[in-house]
Design a protein around this motif. Structure first.
Motif: not given
Length: 323
Positions: A143-171
């Motif tokens: 979960a901490s790895v994914v928290v970091k992924a979301w943190e970096r998405l927030d830092q890099l997003a050029l626009f607000p977004f309301e939808s996200v695609l996740v590829t892969g339904a592993g942990p």
């Protein structure tokens, strides 16, 4: 104490070993090991595909109960942080961002240079321990790895977004989807599984499950499949969390370059995490339905049957080895 060890120079050397009990230092916790989660990196280590020389206690996705030490009440449940900063240090480690180490001289519990958490007793500096509230706290490291992924998405997003695609339904993918749902986003998850727990886990989360790749501009990629990554290079914002196989896939880099430039696109990779990510991951798990988190753990294996925990079986999502 009993510990799960491997000889990094020899494939198939997984062994349940008796080792001396650890002695904690003045700033360390003494912890009763309760469980570890098993991931692809662990399986690579056991197969002899990762690491060189020496004997290592494996296990980096940890859960334990505090026996003694500063900052935590005896009986508290904790997880140990995996990475430690390099001794130089590099510019990132000097600022406390050791998950972004630039010179590669970091060490990692159970992976690189440091014994891990797959033992009935372990010690950890209190500064590298994070409290969790239940047995599903064994999921705090992924979960901490994914928290970091979301943190970096927030830092890099050029626009607000309301939808996200996740590829892969592993942990990693499921935990990424969990955070998206907690953020109130419209979450879509792509995976090829037609049956088993994955579709149900996605749908019970309140996300939408797809077996055909949807067209979404913001993607968290959690499979590491090169052929899939190649299809995502033209999206607006893509976070790569999966470690790829050695599959060779032809890619039109000119077209990918053109798509990225003309769309002002961003593709970035992320791995590992630091203490603040662990703390937020613990909060993410606290906000989640514990029954849903428990359903992610599709196999619990006793220590005496440890070899079985490293087998990949149909229907596995997360396998936990109970210590």
């Amino acid at each position: 104490m009993r510990a799960l060890t491997v000889d990094l120079a020899r494939a198939g050397s997984l062994s349940l070993t008796e080792l001396p009990d650890p002695v904690p230092g003045p700033d360390e916790l003494l912890v009763e090991g309760l469980a570890i989660g098993i991931c692809g990196t662990d399986r690579e280590i056991v197969r002899g595909e990762f690491g060189t020389g020496g004997t290592l206690v494996i296990g980096h996705e940890s859960l334990g109960r505090v026996i003694s030490g500063p900052g935590f009440e005896p009986g508290s449940l904790v997880a140990g942080v995996v990475r430690r900063p390099d001794p130089v240090p590099c510019v990132a480690c000097a600022r406390g961002e050791f998950d972004m180490c630039r010179n590669g001289q970091y060490t990692e519990r159970g992976i690189t240079g440091l014994d891990g958490y797959a033992s009935t007793l372990w010690t950890v500096p209190a500064a590298y321990a994070v409290g969790v509230s239940s047995a599903t706290g064994v999921l705090v490291e992924p979960a901490s790895v994914v928290v970091k992924a979301w943190e970096r998405l927030d830092q890099l997003a050029l626009f607000p977004f309301e939808s996200v695609l996740v590829t892969g339904a592993g942990p990693i993918g499921l935990l990424a989807a969990l955070i998206g749902v907690q953020r109130g986003l419209d979450v879509h998850v792509f995976d090829l599984a037609e049956s088993g727990p994955k579709p149900d886990l996605v749908e019970s989360l309140g996300a939408t499950y797809h077996r055909k790749l949807p067209d979404h501009p913001v993607v968290i990629e959690a499979t590491g499949a090169p052929s899939l990554v190649a299809q995502l290079l033209g999206r607006d914002l893509v976070c790569l969390t999966g470690v790829p196989s050695t599959e060779v896939v032809p890619v039109d880099l000119g077209q990918a370059n053109r798509d990225l430039v003309l769309r002002n696109g961003i593709v970035f990779g992320t791995v590992n995490s630091n203490v603040r990510h662990y703390r937020e991951a613990s909060a993410v798990l606290d906000r989640a339905d514990d029954a849903w988190l428990s359903a992610m753990i599709t196999r619990r294996v006793p220590l005496e049957s440890c070899v079985e925990a490293f087998e990949q079986r149909p229907g596995d999502v997360k396998v936990v080895l109970e210590l």
